[in-house]
Design an enzyme around this catalytic site. Structure first.
Site, PDB file in Angstrom:
ATOM      1  CD  GLN A  57      -6.824  -4.546   4.181  1.00 50.15           C
ATOM      2  OE1 GLN A  57      -7.748  -5.241   4.606  1.00 50.15           O
ATOM      3  NE2 GLN A  57      -7.038  -3.348   3.674  1.00 50.15           N
ATOM      4  CG  HIS A  86      -1.911   0.986   1.378  1.00 56.07           C
ATOM      5  ND1 HIS A  86      -1.649   2.269   1.770  1.00 56.07           N
ATOM      6  CD2 HIS A  86      -3.248   0.926   1.177  1.00 56.07           C
ATOM      7  CE1 HIS A  86      -2.775   2.959   1.804  1.00 56.07           C
ATOM      8  NE2 HIS A  86      -3.761   2.171   1.445  1.00 56.07           N
ATOM      9  CE  LYS A 144      -7.314  -0.442   6.340  1.00 57.10           C
ATOM     10  NZ  LYS A 144      -8.009   0.136   5.194  1.00 57.10           N
ATOM     11  CG  ASP A 200       0.586  -2.318   6.178  1.00 53.41           C
ATOM     12  OD1 ASP A 200      -0.382  -2.444   6.967  1.00 53.41           O
ATOM     13  OD2 ASP A 200       0.499  -1.692   5.101  1.00 53.41           O
ATOM     14  CB  CYS A 223      -3.690   3.255  -1.602  1.00 55.64           C
ATOM     15  SG  CYS A 223      -5.014   4.392  -1.216  1.00 55.64           S
TER      16      CYS A 223
END
Ligand code: 7TS
Length: 408
Positions: free
Chosen positions: A201, A121, A224, A198, A362
């Protein structure tokens, strides 16, 4: 609890959009919020609101307890060793920028390397570009295999003794790839580099254990995972965080201030200058309670089942291209439908009450790698059902017929 019952706990899902019951398939962009999270934020503002870490009055200590209680919940949720390793930020983007601007700029020199992947991303790509530009370090990419996955032998080749930082997403927001970050972290550590993950997700969908992953930094956003917008987390190993300089200065983060010199508070406060998003932290704590009550493993299982069902349904649609691997993937499906622009697909679906995302997500470099200017994406969460997938599949078939007729 099954997904249909869970869905009832999300008031926003109980509405019609353009005359159809809402099917929300954009949770990878932002998830919806259950009643318990909305109520926790409301309760905080109605009963406990004040600034933290300063007042001696009762509301001040209630607000501080609520804020620090949320930090302890996050620490437990990630299985961090200590609460002070949890830094509240605005979200994944801010967390990754903090690591890049503080740690990255301090350790990188000309000739050093920062290793990332083409599936990142922009939030885990541009901060490293900036560090490379500022320090003279080289930005390197572990290449992707044809299905978008990473081969460990490519990671072995790309990460060298000159690598200082490896930064990678656990789960791709486009390909649904689940990266072997534990193994890649081991390679990074063997070469003397740190591993930055990261977790935007991954954290909402699976059990995370930062000690087992042995990552050095881990970032995620509350919005999220059923929590509020505007708050997120950076976890870091204590010895690294201790050595890092703050990047924001002002109230709340100082120990002693003189006219020309100042010193900083201990962890985590030195990284939390200014009045924090207290209600956001409270909401995040409530979101964690909510998810844990259902069970992260149960959520993971539900999404895997639903994604397998969706892959099966969607792959039967002629002219539909699905990106990413077939096996071992997370709960999202990125696709294109014939040569219909994904924005048109999303617009037709919206007219039927179905929310999906279209665009570059993104991830512009990844779009170029896929040779697609944009894609459509349906992403699933604990409140989605097979019925949602059926509605998506039939709407896509209708969309194709509609555009086929229009073009034909
Ligand atoms: N990293 C990944 C892998 C993401 O998917 C996102 C957001 C971010 C970082 C940034 O998170 P933020 O909370 O700081 O904005 N991804 C998406 C998406 O896929 N669609 O909208 C936002």
């Amino acid at each position: 609890m099954n997904a249909a019952q869970i869905r009832e706990l999300f008031p926003i899902l109980n509405q019609e959009i353009n005359g159809h019951p809402l099917v929300y398939l954009d949770s990878a962009a932002s998830s919806q919020k259950p009643v318990s999270v909305i109520e926790a934020v409301k309760q905080y503002y109605e009963h406990d609101n004040a600034n933290v870490h300063r007042g001696v009055h009762t509301l001040g200590s209630r607000a501080t307890d609520a804020y620090e209680g949320a930090r302890a919940k996050v620490a437990k949720f990630l299985n961090a060793e200590r609460s002070e390793q949890i830094i509240f930020t605005r979200g994944t983007t801010t967390s990754l920028n903090l690591v890049a601007s503080s740690y990255g700029r301090a350790v990188c020199r000309e000739g050093d390397e920062i290793v990332i992947t083409p599936m990142e991303h922009h939030s885990n790509l541009i901060p490293w570009q900036q560090v490379a530009k500022a320090t003279g370090a080289t930005l390197k990419y572990i290449p992707l295999q044809e299905d978008g996955t990473i081969d460990l032998s490519d990671a072995e080749r790309t990460i060298t003794d000159r690598t200082k930082i490896v930064a990678m997403t656990y789960v791709s927001n486009v390909l649904g790839v689940v990266n072997p970050i534990k193994q890649i972290g081991e390679i990074a550590h063997r070469r003397g580099a740190v591993m930055v993950v990261d977790g935007a997700q991954s954290t909402p969908h699976m059990k995370i254990d930062v000690q087992d992953l042995n990552c050095d930094f881990y970032a995620f956003s509350a919005h999220k995972l059923c929590g509020p917008t505007g708050i997120g987390v950076l976890y870091g190993k204590k010895d690294l965080l201790d050595r890092m300089e703050p990047i924001e200065f002002g109230g709340e983060m100082i120990d002693h201030v003189d006219l020309y010199e100042s010193t900083w508070k201990e962890l985590p406060y030195k990284f939390e200058g200014g009045t924090p998003l207290i209600a956001g932290a409270v909401g995040l704590g409530a979101a964690i309670d909510f998810l844990q009550e259902i069970g992260m493993d149960e959520i993971d299982r539900h999404e895997k089942r639903l994604t397998a069902y969706a892959l099966d349904r969607l792959s039967q649609i002629e002219g539909l291209t699905i990106y990413g691997p077939r096996e071992e993937r997370a709960g999202l499906i990125t696709f294109n439908l014939s040569d219909i622009h994904p924005h048109d697909v999303a617009t037709v679906l919206d007219s039927q009450g179905i929310a999906i995302r279209a665009g570059h997500h993104c991830c512009q470099p990844l779009m170029r790698w896929l040779k697609a200017s944009a894609t459509a994406r349906a992403s699933f969460y604990l409140y989605n059902t097979e019925d949602d997938v059926d509605r998506l599949a039939s709407a896509l078939i209708q969309t194709k017929e509609f555009f086929g007729d229009a073009i034909g």
